[in-house]
Enzyme design. Sequence first.
Site, PDB file in Angstrom:
ATOM      1  N   ARG A 122      -1.934  -5.855  -4.921  1.00 36.22           N
ATOM      2  CA  ARG A 122      -1.518  -5.569  -3.597  1.00 36.22           C
ATOM      3  C   ARG A 122      -0.480  -6.290  -2.916  1.00 36.22           C
ATOM      4  NH1 ARG A 122      -4.391  -3.802   1.588  1.00 36.22           N
ATOM      5  NH2 ARG A 122      -3.006  -2.035   2.348  1.00 36.22           N
ATOM      6  N   HIS A 181       3.204  -5.936  -1.519  1.00 37.89           N
ATOM      7  CA  HIS A 181       3.654  -6.329  -0.329  1.00 37.89           C
ATOM      8  C   HIS A 181       4.388  -7.279  -0.039  1.00 37.89           C
ATOM      9  CE1 HIS A 181       0.425  -3.620   2.170  1.00 37.89           C
ATOM     10  NE2 HIS A 181       0.521  -3.023   0.955  1.00 37.89           N
ATOM     11  N   ASP A 182       4.292  -8.348  -0.747  1.00 39.14           N
ATOM     12  CA  ASP A 182       5.092  -9.471  -0.533  1.00 39.14           C
ATOM     13  C   ASP A 182       6.816  -9.133  -1.192  1.00 39.14           C
ATOM     14  OD1 ASP A 182       5.989 -12.419  -0.333  1.00 39.14           O
ATOM     15  OD2 ASP A 182       6.149 -12.274  -2.641  1.00 39.14           O
ATOM     16  N   GLU A 238       4.385 -12.822   8.574  1.00 43.68           N
ATOM     17  CA  GLU A 238       4.242 -11.437   8.007  1.00 43.68           C
ATOM     18  C   GLU A 238       2.844 -10.670   7.342  1.00 43.68           C
ATOM     19  OE1 GLU A 238       5.877 -10.310   3.504  1.00 43.68           O
ATOM     20  OE2 GLU A 238       7.392 -11.550   4.566  1.00 43.68           O
ATOM     21  N   ASN A 263      -0.188  -5.295   7.184  1.00 46.97           N
ATOM     22  CA  ASN A 263      -0.854  -6.284   6.289  1.00 46.97           C
ATOM     23  C   ASN A 263      -2.162  -6.633   6.670  1.00 46.97           C
ATOM     24  OD1 ASN A 263       1.510  -6.052   4.396  1.00 46.97           O
ATOM     25  ND2 ASN A 263       2.332  -7.723   5.510  1.00 46.97           N
ATOM     26  N   HIS A 307      -3.124   2.128  -8.144  1.00 49.48           N
ATOM     27  CA  HIS A 307      -4.331   3.096  -7.266  1.00 49.48           C
ATOM     28  C   HIS A 307      -5.216   3.324  -8.088  1.00 49.48           C
ATOM     29  CE1 HIS A 307      -1.635   4.167  -3.495  1.00 49.48           C
ATOM     30  NE2 HIS A 307      -1.778   2.829  -3.779  1.00 49.48           N
ATOM     31  N   ASP A 327      -6.066   1.734 -15.936  1.00 45.40           N
ATOM     32  CA  ASP A 327      -6.017   2.774 -17.088  1.00 45.40           C
ATOM     33  C   ASP A 327      -5.191   3.779 -16.425  1.00 45.40           C
ATOM     34  OD1 ASP A 327      -7.747   4.457 -15.405  1.00 45.40           O
ATOM     35  OD2 ASP A 327      -9.462   3.804 -16.736  1.00 45.40           O
TER      36      ASP A 327
END
Length: 317
Positions: free
Chosen positions: A53, A57-58, A78, A84, A184, A244
């Site tokens: 994540r 986000h970076d 940031e 964040n 996710h 998976d």
Amino acid sequence: MCVLIICILVRSGEGQLRENFYISSCPNVENIVRQVVTTKISQTFVTIPATVRLFFHDCFVEGCDASVVIASPNNDAEKDAPDNLSLAGDGFDTVVKAKQAVEAQCPGIVSCADILAIAARDVVFLAGGPAYNIELGRRDGLISEASRVAGNLPEPEFNLVQLNTMFAKHNLSQTDMVALSGCHTLGFSHCSRFANRIYSFTPSNPVDPTLDPAYAQQLMQECPQNVDPRIAINMDPVTPQTFDNVYYQNLVGGKGLFSSDQVLFTDPASQQTVVDFAQNPGDFNGAFITAMTKLGRVGVKTGSQGEIRRDCSAFNS
């Protein structure tokens, strides 16, 4: 004249990411990072979703330049932006510790941006995901401002058009977006991020009708109204600690946690890709490798741009 042409070609190639970028300057860098990542995972599983994540986000804000790792005494970097604040500390800690280990062997050579990219690749593999070679050569950014984050990260209620529009800004296709959403299959979400789907979806339908009824009941049990805001639940209710394709099987069964997950199946424009990934793990893994490689090229600083930070959490003085 031939010498001049060769020089120009070499110079223009300096700004390109490539595999084995550190083959001469720090040949053991990937092994060093892998060792740190493996140790961190043995201490806490959260390292895996937190690092993936953090990379995403970076890259979506200022490009893949480790700007999200910068810590500001004024809380205006940031990482301090509202979107964040939920980034788990284990992702940051992984990058900082890996950088320290790399610096011990190759001081001033490897960027924090590359270390984050390597670590993100490694946690996926160590969670059961595909192995792949990674392009390197990024440099660390010189800007990290909380004010630049808003509007640059996908929200949990986005529809397909909104998702495609945001990803397209970074040269990522719909298939790339669907494949990256597969992250996710790992990680957690606070109840507040999806409470509207089980308590206040519409006046006539408090529960989102695209949710599997049994899953909706499970979410209500795990996230009762007025629940402690620190409570978080698994994004994937079936195999939460394995990378998976079960995430896509969940979508087919109405078990996408965010509406931005479930819409990938309910929208006809992306449904077939979800079905394909649900039925064919090889197709998902291949698309994921392609998407992660393209994500890793977003807004990169190369050549003489940016810097090689000595400390990932602070700009060089």
